[in-house]
Design a protein around this motif. Structure first.
Motif, mmCIF file in Angstrom:
data_model
loop_
_atom_site.group_PDB
_atom_site.id
_atom_site.type_symbol
_atom_site.label_atom_id
_atom_site.label_comp_id
_atom_site.label_asym_id
_atom_site.label_seq_id
_atom_site.Cartn_x
_atom_site.Cartn_y
_atom_site.Cartn_z
ATOM 1 N N ASN A 36 -2.985 -14.998 6.511
ATOM 2 C CA ASN A 36 -3.121 -15.396 5.102
ATOM 3 C C ASN A 36 -1.761 -15.699 4.494
ATOM 4 O OD1 ASN A 36 -5.743 -15.162 3.330
ATOM 5 N ND2 ASN A 36 -6.000 -13.685 4.992
ATOM 6 N N LEU A 37 -0.838 -14.769 4.659
ATOM 7 C CA LEU A 37 0.463 -14.908 4.021
ATOM 8 C C LEU A 37 1.308 -15.993 4.690
ATOM 9 C CD1 LEU A 37 0.955 -11.131 3.305
ATOM 10 C CD2 LEU A 37 0.474 -12.915 1.617
ATOM 11 N N ALA A 41 -8.799 -4.634 -3.199
ATOM 12 C CA ALA A 41 -7.369 -4.403 -3.439
ATOM 13 C C ALA A 41 -6.507 -5.237 -2.484
ATOM 14 C CB ALA A 41 -7.047 -2.920 -3.295
ATOM 15 N N ILE A 42 -6.884 -5.277 -1.206
ATOM 16 C CA ILE A 42 -6.122 -6.058 -0.229
ATOM 17 C C ILE A 42 -6.187 -7.542 -0.573
ATOM 18 C CG2 ILE A 42 -6.041 -6.786 2.192
ATOM 19 C CD1 ILE A 42 -7.006 -3.886 2.880
ATOM 20 N N ARG A 43 -7.388 -8.029 -0.896
ATOM 21 C CA ARG A 43 -7.545 -9.450 -1.237
ATOM 22 C C ARG A 43 -6.743 -9.784 -2.484
ATOM 23 N NH1 ARG A 43 -7.809 -13.769 1.445
ATOM 24 N NH2 ARG A 43 -6.876 -14.899 -0.243
ATOM 25 N N ALA A 44 -6.712 -8.882 -3.458
ATOM 26 C CA ALA A 44 -5.943 -9.121 -4.680
ATOM 27 C C ALA A 44 -4.450 -9.215 -4.367
ATOM 28 C CB ALA A 44 -6.211 -8.011 -5.694
ATOM 29 N N ALA A 45 -3.971 -8.417 -3.421
ATOM 30 C CA ALA A 45 -2.559 -8.480 -3.038
ATOM 31 C C ALA A 45 -2.238 -9.811 -2.368
ATOM 32 C CB ALA A 45 -2.216 -7.309 -2.122
ATOM 33 N N VAL A 46 -3.145 -10.318 -1.544
ATOM 34 C CA VAL A 46 -2.948 -11.633 -0.920
ATOM 35 C C VAL A 46 -2.957 -12.716 -1.996
ATOM 36 C CG1 VAL A 46 -3.969 -13.345 0.635
ATOM 37 C CG2 VAL A 46 -3.859 -10.939 1.337
ATOM 38 N N GLY A 56 -1.250 -0.487 5.962
ATOM 39 C CA GLY A 56 -1.288 0.432 7.095
ATOM 40 C C GLY A 56 -1.308 1.875 6.659
ATOM 41 N N LEU A 57 -0.464 2.221 5.686
ATOM 42 C CA LEU A 57 -0.440 3.592 5.170
ATOM 43 C C LEU A 57 -1.735 3.936 4.423
ATOM 44 C CD1 LEU A 57 3.255 3.672 3.898
ATOM 45 C CD2 LEU A 57 2.304 4.947 5.848
ATOM 46 N N ALA A 58 -2.256 2.966 3.696
ATOM 47 C CA ALA A 58 -3.467 3.215 2.909
ATOM 48 C C ALA A 58 -4.700 3.411 3.773
ATOM 49 C CB ALA A 58 -3.687 2.063 1.936
ATOM 50 N N THR A 59 -4.716 2.801 4.954
ATOM 51 C CA THR A 59 -5.913 2.883 5.814
ATOM 52 C C THR A 59 -5.760 3.889 6.948
ATOM 53 O OG1 THR A 59 -5.100 1.033 7.172
ATOM 54 C CG2 THR A 59 -6.604 0.495 5.341
ATOM 55 N N ALA A 60 -4.541 4.376 7.175
ATOM 56 C CA ALA A 60 -4.250 5.212 8.343
ATOM 57 C C ALA A 60 -5.030 6.519 8.340
ATOM 58 C CB ALA A 60 -2.753 5.511 8.400
ATOM 59 N N LYS A 61 -5.437 6.898 9.520
ATOM 60 C CA LYS A 61 -6.060 8.189 9.748
ATOM 61 C C LYS A 61 -4.979 9.249 9.580
ATOM 62 C CE LYS A 61 -9.967 9.622 11.893
ATOM 63 N NZ LYS A 61 -11.116 9.716 11.048
ATOM 64 N N TYR A 99 7.550 -9.789 1.486
ATOM 65 C CA TYR A 99 6.248 -9.419 0.914
ATOM 66 C C TYR A 99 5.253 -9.109 2.029
ATOM 67 C CZ TYR A 99 2.235 -9.508 -2.249
ATOM 68 O OH TYR A 99 1.117 -9.175 -2.971
ATOM 69 N N THR A 100 5.234 -9.934 3.057
ATOM 70 C CA THR A 100 4.314 -9.732 4.178
ATOM 71 C C THR A 100 4.585 -8.399 4.857
ATOM 72 O OG1 THR A 100 4.115 -12.119 4.534
ATOM 73 C CG2 THR A 100 3.512 -10.691 6.383
ATOM 74 N N ARG A 101 5.848 -8.133 5.178
ATOM 75 C CA ARG A 101 6.189 -6.863 5.838
ATOM 76 C C ARG A 101 5.795 -5.666 4.986
ATOM 77 N NH1 ARG A 101 10.501 -9.967 6.921
ATOM 78 N NH2 ARG A 101 11.832 -8.992 5.352
ATOM 79 N N GLU A 102 6.107 -5.719 3.704
ATOM 80 C CA GLU A 102 5.809 -4.584 2.826
ATOM 81 C C GLU A 102 4.304 -4.400 2.617
ATOM 82 O OE1 GLU A 102 7.828 -2.242 1.998
ATOM 83 O OE2 GLU A 102 9.610 -3.269 2.754
ATOM 84 N N LEU A 103 3.576 -5.509 2.513
ATOM 85 C CA LEU A 103 2.129 -5.396 2.336
ATOM 86 C C LEU A 103 1.477 -4.837 3.598
ATOM 87 C CD1 LEU A 103 -0.297 -5.722 0.514
ATOM 88 C CD2 LEU A 103 -0.466 -8.099 1.270
ATOM 89 N N ILE A 104 1.928 -5.249 4.762
ATOM 90 C CA ILE A 104 1.390 -4.703 6.014
ATOM 91 C C ILE A 104 1.655 -3.204 6.084
ATOM 92 C CG2 ILE A 104 1.724 -4.688 8.527
ATOM 93 C CD1 ILE A 104 1.996 -7.796 8.290
#
Length: 183
Positions: free
Chosen positions: A79-80, A144-149, A176-181, A167-172
């Motif tokens: 996307n980015l 939230a993810i779609r809004a960031a894109v 990643g932190l938001a979804t991580a187990k 932006y791409t690196r920071e969003l990833i």
């Protein structure tokens, strides 16, 4: 189609008439009218073409992904990357999404077109099912993810200091932190 995209990129959706597009293409307005019954029909085709270009790039990345984590990362990167490589096309598409209206005056694109959210939500659900992602509300996270894109799409053409790579690196990292187990 390309002339319509170029005209809308330069003049904006609202100021791009069929007559102006025809003039820039070096054809009569009647030639456009032969293929498209109205500016709305042409605009719909332009939007579908641009969504399709981005979608093909994203689909390729998702098909190659062996895990939900890789699919989510690929989704963001593709996307980015499209946004970064095509700021003029993104500006046209953003202008259409913000201003194109149905006959009743309601936005043609918006919350009622949840295909992008539902697709992303499926990837997030899959990651939860495989144990790659923590438990969270997949719809809220997808929005939230779609809004960031979409925020990158809105910023790319109007902020000369905007660095799509950072932006791409920071969003990833953020996603990643938001979804991580949790460990």
């Amino acid at each position: 189609m390309e002339c319509a995209i170029d005209t809308m990129s330069e003049l904006g959706y609202a100021r791009s008439s069929l007559a102006e597009i025809a003039k820039r293409a070096g054809i009569s307005k009647g030639v456009i009218a032969y293929h498209f019954t109205s500016k709305n029909e042409l605009t719909e085709q332009v939007a579908l073409e641009l969504f399709g270009r981005a979608g093909r790039l994203i689909d390729t990345r998702l098909e190659e992904a062996p895990t939900a984590t890789a699919a989510l990362r690929g989704y963001l990167e593709a996307n980015l990357a499209f946004i970064g490589a095509n700021p003029d096309l993104v500006r046209v598409l953003t202008d259409i999404v913000m201003n194109f209206r149905d006959a009743d005056g309601s936005p043609r694109y918006g919350p009622q077109d949840d295909g992008l959210i539902e697709h992303l939500e499926g990837t997030l659900r899959h990651g939860q099912e495989t144990g790659e992602f923590r438990d969270f509300a997949t719809r809220a996270m997808a929005i939230a993810i779609r809004a960031a894109v979409d925020a990158a799409a809105g910023r790319i053409g109007r902020d000369p200091r905007f660095d799509i790579g950072t932006y791409t690196r920071e969003l990833i990292t953020l996603v990643g932190l938001a979804t991580a187990k949790s460990p």
